[in-house]
Write a protein that holds these residues in place. Sequence first.
Motif, PDB file in Angstrom:
ATOM      1  N   VAL A   6       0.939  -3.045   4.066  1.00 31.37           N
ATOM      2  CA  VAL A   6       0.054  -2.800   5.087  1.00 31.37           C
ATOM      3  C   VAL A   6      -1.395  -2.905   4.412  1.00 31.37           C
ATOM      4  O   VAL A   6      -1.634  -2.191   3.525  1.00 31.37           O
ATOM      5  CB  VAL A   6       0.230  -1.450   5.786  1.00 31.37           C
ATOM      6  N   ILE A   7      -1.970  -3.902   4.948  1.00 28.52           N
ATOM      7  CA  ILE A   7      -3.261  -4.450   4.333  1.00 28.52           C
ATOM      8  C   ILE A   7      -4.304  -4.142   5.188  1.00 28.52           C
ATOM      9  O   ILE A   7      -4.476  -4.470   6.296  1.00 28.52           O
ATOM     10  CB  ILE A   7      -3.338  -6.016   3.932  1.00 28.52           C
ATOM     11  N   ASP A   8      -5.347  -3.500   4.749  1.00 26.03           N
ATOM     12  CA  ASP A   8      -6.806  -3.076   5.320  1.00 26.03           C
ATOM     13  C   ASP A   8      -7.652  -4.709   5.065  1.00 26.03           C
ATOM     14  O   ASP A   8      -8.196  -5.006   4.094  1.00 26.03           O
ATOM     15  CB  ASP A   8      -7.508  -2.266   4.760  1.00 26.03           C
ATOM     16  N   GLY A   9      -7.428  -5.283   6.188  1.00 27.52           N
ATOM     17  CA  GLY A   9      -8.211  -6.764   6.175  1.00 27.52           C
ATOM     18  C   GLY A   9      -9.526  -6.761   5.796  1.00 27.52           C
ATOM     19  O   GLY A   9      -9.777  -7.513   5.065  1.00 27.52           O
ATOM     20  N   VAL A  96       3.703  -0.362   0.871  1.00 30.18           N
ATOM     21  CA  VAL A  96       2.806  -0.590  -0.102  1.00 30.18           C
ATOM     22  C   VAL A  96       1.633  -0.887   0.847  1.00 30.18           C
ATOM     23  O   VAL A  96       1.172  -1.904   1.658  1.00 30.18           O
ATOM     24  CB  VAL A  96       3.014  -1.871  -0.963  1.00 30.18           C
ATOM     25  N   VAL A  97       0.408   0.129   0.653  1.00 25.91           N
ATOM     26  CA  VAL A  97      -0.724  -0.194   1.353  1.00 25.91           C
ATOM     27  C   VAL A  97      -1.840  -0.609   0.502  1.00 25.91           C
ATOM     28  O   VAL A  97      -2.383  -0.085  -0.590  1.00 25.91           O
ATOM     29  CB  VAL A  97      -1.308   1.216   1.927  1.00 25.91           C
ATOM     30  N   VAL A  98      -2.559  -1.875   0.895  1.00 21.78           N
ATOM     31  CA  VAL A  98      -3.551  -2.374   0.144  1.00 21.78           C
ATOM     32  C   VAL A  98      -4.999  -1.903   0.729  1.00 21.78           C
ATOM     33  O   VAL A  98      -5.059  -2.325   1.866  1.00 21.78           O
ATOM     34  CB  VAL A  98      -3.550  -3.747   0.163  1.00 21.78           C
ATOM     35  N   SER A  99      -5.802  -0.972  -0.199  1.00 20.95           N
ATOM     36  CA  SER A  99      -6.973  -0.609   0.171  1.00 20.95           C
ATOM     37  C   SER A  99      -7.632  -0.034  -0.989  1.00 20.95           C
ATOM     38  O   SER A  99      -7.022   0.458  -1.823  1.00 20.95           O
ATOM     39  CB  SER A  99      -6.864   0.320   1.421  1.00 20.95           C
ATOM     40  N   ASP A 100      -8.849   0.014  -0.970  1.00 20.71           N
ATOM     41  CA  ASP A 100      -9.774   0.669  -2.048  1.00 20.71           C
ATOM     42  C   ASP A 100     -10.366   2.006  -1.615  1.00 20.71           C
ATOM     43  O   ASP A 100     -10.959   2.749  -2.230  1.00 20.71           O
ATOM     44  CB  ASP A 100     -10.848  -0.340  -2.378  1.00 20.71           C
ATOM     45  N   ASP A 101     -10.200   2.331  -0.296  1.00 22.66           N
ATOM     46  CA  ASP A 101     -10.650   3.651   0.266  1.00 22.66           C
ATOM     47  C   ASP A 101      -9.850   4.559  -0.432  1.00 22.66           C
ATOM     48  O   ASP A 101      -8.691   4.683  -0.178  1.00 22.66           O
ATOM     49  CB  ASP A 101     -10.342   3.398   2.009  1.00 22.66           C
ATOM     50  N   ARG A 102     -10.638   5.557  -1.115  1.00 25.08           N
ATOM     51  CA  ARG A 102     -10.152   6.798  -1.665  1.00 25.08           C
ATOM     52  C   ARG A 102      -9.152   7.532  -0.666  1.00 25.08           C
ATOM     53  O   ARG A 102      -8.196   8.138  -1.020  1.00 25.08           O
ATOM     54  CB  ARG A 102     -11.235   7.648  -2.436  1.00 25.08           C
ATOM     55  N   GLU A 103      -9.886   7.947   0.727  1.00 24.75           N
ATOM     56  CA  GLU A 103      -9.127   8.723   1.392  1.00 24.75           C
ATOM     57  C   GLU A 103      -7.716   8.272   1.585  1.00 24.75           C
ATOM     58  O   GLU A 103      -6.693   8.915   1.940  1.00 24.75           O
ATOM     59  CB  GLU A 103      -9.834   9.029   2.703  1.00 24.75           C
ATOM     60  N   ILE A 104      -7.616   6.994   2.159  1.00 22.68           N
ATOM     61  CA  ILE A 104      -6.459   6.337   2.558  1.00 22.68           C
ATOM     62  C   ILE A 104      -5.627   6.316   1.265  1.00 22.68           C
ATOM     63  O   ILE A 104      -4.404   6.688   1.634  1.00 22.68           O
ATOM     64  CB  ILE A 104      -6.671   4.534   2.676  1.00 22.68           C
ATOM     65  N   LYS A 105      -5.807   6.172   0.098  1.00 25.39           N
ATOM     66  CA  LYS A 105      -5.158   6.208  -1.102  1.00 25.39           C
ATOM     67  C   LYS A 105      -4.576   7.473  -1.403  1.00 25.39           C
ATOM     68  O   LYS A 105      -3.363   7.703  -1.656  1.00 25.39           O
ATOM     69  CB  LYS A 105      -5.580   5.724  -2.358  1.00 25.39           C
ATOM     70  N   PHE A 106      -5.278   8.576  -1.065  1.00 26.82           N
ATOM     71  CA  PHE A 106      -4.935  10.018  -1.163  1.00 26.82           C
ATOM     72  C   PHE A 106      -3.793  10.391   0.070  1.00 26.82           C
ATOM     73  O   PHE A 106      -2.750  10.954  -0.437  1.00 26.82           O
ATOM     74  CB  PHE A 106      -6.268  10.886  -1.007  1.00 26.82           C
ATOM     75  N   ASP A 119      -8.244  -4.940  -6.025  1.00 27.26           N
ATOM     76  CA  ASP A 119      -8.464  -5.960  -7.179  1.00 27.26           C
ATOM     77  C   ASP A 119      -6.863  -6.164  -7.656  1.00 27.26           C
ATOM     78  O   ASP A 119      -6.536  -7.449  -8.254  1.00 27.26           O
ATOM     79  CB  ASP A 119      -9.175  -5.110  -8.350  1.00 27.26           C
ATOM     80  N   GLU A 120      -6.073  -5.207  -7.825  1.00 23.56           N
ATOM     81  CA  GLU A 120      -4.745  -5.636  -8.312  1.00 23.56           C
ATOM     82  C   GLU A 120      -4.070  -6.316  -7.545  1.00 23.56           C
ATOM     83  O   GLU A 120      -3.254  -7.117  -7.863  1.00 23.56           O
ATOM     84  CB  GLU A 120      -4.105  -3.988  -8.416  1.00 23.56           C
ATOM     85  N   PHE A 121      -4.228  -6.296  -5.942  1.00 17.98           N
ATOM     86  CA  PHE A 121      -3.637  -6.989  -5.079  1.00 17.98           C
ATOM     87  C   PHE A 121      -3.863  -8.784  -5.222  1.00 17.98           C
ATOM     88  O   PHE A 121      -2.969  -9.399  -5.243  1.00 17.98           O
ATOM     89  CB  PHE A 121      -3.819  -6.496  -3.694  1.00 17.98           C
ATOM     90  N   LEU A 122      -5.136  -8.611  -5.269  1.00 18.59           N
ATOM     91  CA  LEU A 122      -5.643 -10.101  -5.469  1.00 18.59           C
ATOM     92  C   LEU A 122      -5.290 -10.769  -6.778  1.00 18.59           C
ATOM     93  O   LEU A 122      -5.226 -12.059  -7.221  1.00 18.59           O
ATOM     94  CB  LEU A 122      -7.151 -10.145  -5.203  1.00 18.59           C
ATOM     95  N   ASN A 123      -5.174  -9.979  -7.836  1.00 17.54           N
ATOM     96  CA  ASN A 123      -5.257 -10.615  -9.236  1.00 17.54           C
ATOM     97  C   ASN A 123      -3.967 -10.340  -9.938  1.00 17.54           C
ATOM     98  O   ASN A 123      -3.902 -10.517 -11.383  1.00 17.54           O
ATOM     99  CB  ASN A 123      -6.479  -9.910  -9.812  1.00 17.54           C
ATOM    100  N   THR A 124      -2.934  -9.979  -9.488  1.00 16.16           N
ATOM    101  CA  THR A 124      -1.476  -9.542 -10.206  1.00 16.16           C
ATOM    102  C   THR A 124      -0.844 -11.040 -10.433  1.00 16.16           C
ATOM    103  O   THR A 124      -0.969 -11.885  -9.436  1.00 16.16           O
ATOM    104  CB  THR A 124      -0.794  -8.813  -9.291  1.00 16.16           C
ATOM    105  N   PRO A 125      -0.710 -11.368 -11.747  1.00 15.94           N
ATOM    106  CA  PRO A 125      -0.325 -12.561 -12.033  1.00 15.94           C
ATOM    107  C   PRO A 125       1.082 -12.929 -11.170  1.00 15.94           C
ATOM    108  O   PRO A 125       1.891 -11.976 -10.956  1.00 15.94           O
ATOM    109  CB  PRO A 125       0.082 -12.676 -13.523  1.00 15.94           C
ATOM    110  N   LYS A 126       1.366 -14.183 -10.883  1.00 14.51           N
ATOM    111  CA  LYS A 126       2.491 -14.534 -10.145  1.00 14.51           C
ATOM    112  C   LYS A 126       3.852 -14.435 -10.812  1.00 14.51           C
ATOM    113  O   LYS A 126       4.599 -13.775 -10.012  1.00 14.51           O
ATOM    114  CB  LYS A 126       2.371 -16.023  -9.816  1.00 14.51           C
ATOM    115  N   LYS A 127       3.661 -14.185 -11.873  1.00 11.28           N
ATOM    116  CA  LYS A 127       5.192 -13.930 -12.613  1.00 11.28           C
ATOM    117  C   LYS A 127       5.434 -12.379 -12.346  1.00 11.28           C
ATOM    118  O   LYS A 127       6.734 -12.228 -12.877  1.00 11.28           O
ATOM    119  CB  LYS A 127       5.155 -14.461 -14.348  1.00 11.28           C
TER     120      LYS A 127
END
Length: 166
Positions: A6-9, A96-106, A119-127
């Motif tokens: 679930v991604i916060d676009g 798995v929820v993709v967001s940098d919002d602290r309240e959402i993460k909590f 950042d982790e979502f966009l930069n995770t190496p393909k392998k």
Amino acid sequence: MSLQYVIDGYNVIKHACYAAPKRVKDPKFGLLEVIKFQHLCGSLKNNVTVVFDGYPDSYNSVLTDPWICVVFSHEESADERIKKIVSSSGNPKNIVVVSDDREIKFCIRASGARPLGVDEFLNTPKKQRPAAGRQDLIKFDLSYTQVDKINKEFKEIWLGHDKEKK
């Protein structure tokens, strides 16, 4: 067991690490292409829901994709819609929820789902990502001569056949 992303676009689109495709004018459509073609959610068996704040524009009919579900939050915020998606899930441990919002993460952590920073979502190496499905397999087109040569080399290595014995 497949995951549900679930991604916060807009959270992803507005992130400093996000680079939209230059040929795409609509940032929402660009995000969907990046997610799909860079396999950011791993396997094609994983479900992907991208949540955007507000209402769709009249030209957003282009955002339909059988692999990615696009949700507009309408009167509520995307954060509230994401919380509802997770809370209504029968098994939040697979989300798995993709967001940098602290309240959402909590809230996501408290529900048993896994938060993932943009950042982790966009930069995770393909392998390190789960396998992305059969379309990633490399297809080799070999001539008959090349196949024959490879087979002879394998016979020599594995079966111990000498060229001189022939």
